[in-house]
Scaffold this motif. Structure first.
Motif: not given
Lengths: 170, 376
Positions: A151-153, A162-163, A107-108, A65-68
């Motif tokens: 998701y939006r925070f 967060a994508d 992000t990490n 996966g990838l998270i942006y």
């Protein structure tokens, strides 16, 4: 091991929520509140009205996966200044590179906390090295086999998006 | 001894956070960007602790750790993993290679310092060396006392000092206060419920930030058992109630290693002025005496050839004071320092009652005493 499609939606939401909240409270002394909304709706590229700093970290293993993480530039600068213990002038002197590195690390940590929870649920995977995008418009199109959650925070007066893009791995 | 810490992380942000976390401690933080640089620096600098990330380009943390542990020269260096790779599998894998501790990102700087502090004896540094701190410098005192009257007495008795005093009534509040800011000295009431003063003392000594903070026990003079226990566990000192505030002030100054000489000795233009306080008890006399020779030597070294002993504020003369003044006069004579005395009418009268002091001549004011040197 269940397939990624069998993982309930609440697991993704709880896991990413815990990750974002832990990172922002521990490293930045800020609380992050999950905004209500449908996580299945892809973000419209036009929603990025202002210049953004986008941090990306991947994970590889039983889930790939990838998270942006999307942060508007002023928010990214605010986070970097706090993390590095710099004032605005010092940060300006340090330049975009310092902001990029700080957002890369945030992000990490977020993706690390997310994937560590997945690992402990029986989906072992390892992290990739962070990368950073700076952009005003971005459109991410996942492959059809991937599942996507957004998701939006709300963090103070700022929004962090967060994508998540994931597919079953090895 | 200055300890060396090596942080190996591809994120400059993390390396800066590590630098920031240890900047108040007497240690040098070395930085490496990846495992290759980390191994090279470890060989060259022989650090006392390595903080190691896992995910890095060129050579990751696992490979560096494996190479480190297979090198006879480097394998004994303690390694603390500092990584976002915190799943059970990762921790087990790394633990098998051999690490001293494991910190999963995100992390608090305090946790980092605490864990490293368990490996090396980290000592806090201050911008001003302790010896150079003066009684006129501000300091933070924390008083842990559940009786407001005692705190009020301390606050009132020390109000002439530049010390900032904060009172809390529970051990929890005390720990919070120590976490929020740097405390220079603490006083803990030994009569807090359930012997919590001793529990608090142990907690503070286990915490790197307060490991070396002077801690006094506040105790009733007759409670010998509590006093003995406090001494056994290692309290810096005791302040016995009822409190003698001038004695307490002297004890605090000593415990904080403050230079008290400026309270009594000042060079005013070309004259060394020694001013004695209203209450010249034995403790004060001993304190002044410890500075006397060095202050006179410093004055002579800097070209001063005159001294004034100012007793204007002194309430009464006793044998200790007389002995001290005789000794001070003798010291001045030995280095050819001209001196004169300033004192009130009451002191002059008292001097006439003693054989040794009958011939002493006092001026009424400092200016008169200074003017008297012009006739020399």
């Amino acid at each position: 091991m269940p397939a990624i499609q069998d993982i309930p939606e609440t697991v993704f939401q709880d896991t990413v929520q815990k990750a974002v909240q832990r990172v922002f409270s521990t490293m930045l002394s800020r609380s992050a509140v999950l905004e209500p909304g449908n996580s299945l709706t892809p973000p419209d590229a036009t929603e990025l009205e202002n210049p953004h700093v986008v941090g990306t970290v991947g994970f590889i293993g039983s889930i790939n996966g990838l998270i942006y993480l999307y942060l508007e530039v002023p928010f990214a600068q605010e986070c970097a200044a706090h993390l590095l213990g710099m004032n605005a002038a010092q940060l300006a002197k340090a330049g975009d590179e310092a902001v990029n590195d700080a957002i890369g690390e945030i992000t990490n940590m977020t993706v690390g906390t997310f994937k560590n929870q997945l690992s402990d649920r029986g989906f072992p995977c390892r992290l990739t090295i962070p990368s950073i995008l700076r952009c005003s418009r971005i459109s991410v199109k996942p492959m059809s086999s991937a599942i996507r959650r957004i998701y939006r925070f709300k963090i103070g007066s700022h929004i962090l998006t967060a994508d998540l893009l994931m597919q079953t791995g090895e | 001894m200055r300890y060396k810490l090596l942080t190996v992380d591809d994120s400059k942000t993390v390396r800066i956070i590590v630098q920031k976390a240890f900047k108040l401690y007497d240690c040098e933080v070395l930085e490496a960007y990846n495992g290759v640089e980390g191994l090279a620096l470890a060989s060259k600098e022989a650090p006392d602790v390595i903080l190691l990330d896992v995910t890095m380009p060129v050579m990751d943390g696992i490979e560096m750790l494996t190479k480190l542990k297979s090198d006879p020269m480097l394998k004994s260096i303690p390694v603390v993993m500092l990584t976002a790779e915190g799943g059970k599998d990762s921790v087990v894998k790394v633990a098998k290679i051999g690490v001293r501790d494991f910190i999963v990102k995100p992390f608090k700087e305090d946790l980092l310092v605490q864990k490293v502090g368990r490996i090396i004896d980290l000592k806090p540094i201050t911008d001003i060396p302790m010896k150079a701190r003066s009684v006129f410098d501000p300091a933070n005192l924390l008083i842990v006392e559940d009786k407001p009257a005692i705190f009020n007495q301390i606050q009132e008795g020390l109000k002439h000092t530049p010390w900032n005093m904060q009172c809390v009534s529970t051990t929890g509040e005390a720990i919070d206060a120590c976490g929020r800011s740097t405390v220079d000295l603490m006083m803990i009431s030994l009569s807090l419920p359930e012997e919590s003063a001793f529990t608090l003392f142990r907690v503070l000594r286990a915490n790197l930030k307060t490991k070396y903070t002077p801690i006094f026990g506040l105790v009733v003079k007759t409670d010998v058992a509590a006093q003995q226990l406090a001494q056994q566990v290692g309290f810096t000192g005791l302040a016995t109630k009822p409190l003698d505030m001038s004695e307490l002030e002297a004890k605090i100054s000593r415990a904080m290693n403050l230079d008290t000489s400026e309270r009594y000795f000042r060079n005013q233009d070309d004259v060394l002025v020694m001013t004695l306080p209203e209450n010249c008890g034995l403790a004060v006399m001993n304190e002044v005496a410890t500075h006397l020779k060095s202050k006179i030597s410093e004055a002579v070294d800097s070209g001063i050839s005159k001294a004034v002993f100012n007793l204007q504020e002194v309430r009464r003369l006793d044998m200790n004071l007389i002995k001290f003044l005789l000794s001070a006069m003798q010291t001045c004579r030995e280095v050819s320092l001209h001196f004169s005395l300033v004192g009130s009418g009451a002191i002059v009268s008292e001097c006439r009652a003693y054989e040794d002091t009958r011939s002493w001549h006092f001026y009424e004011t400092l200016d008169e005493a200074r003017a008297s040197f012009q006739t020399i």
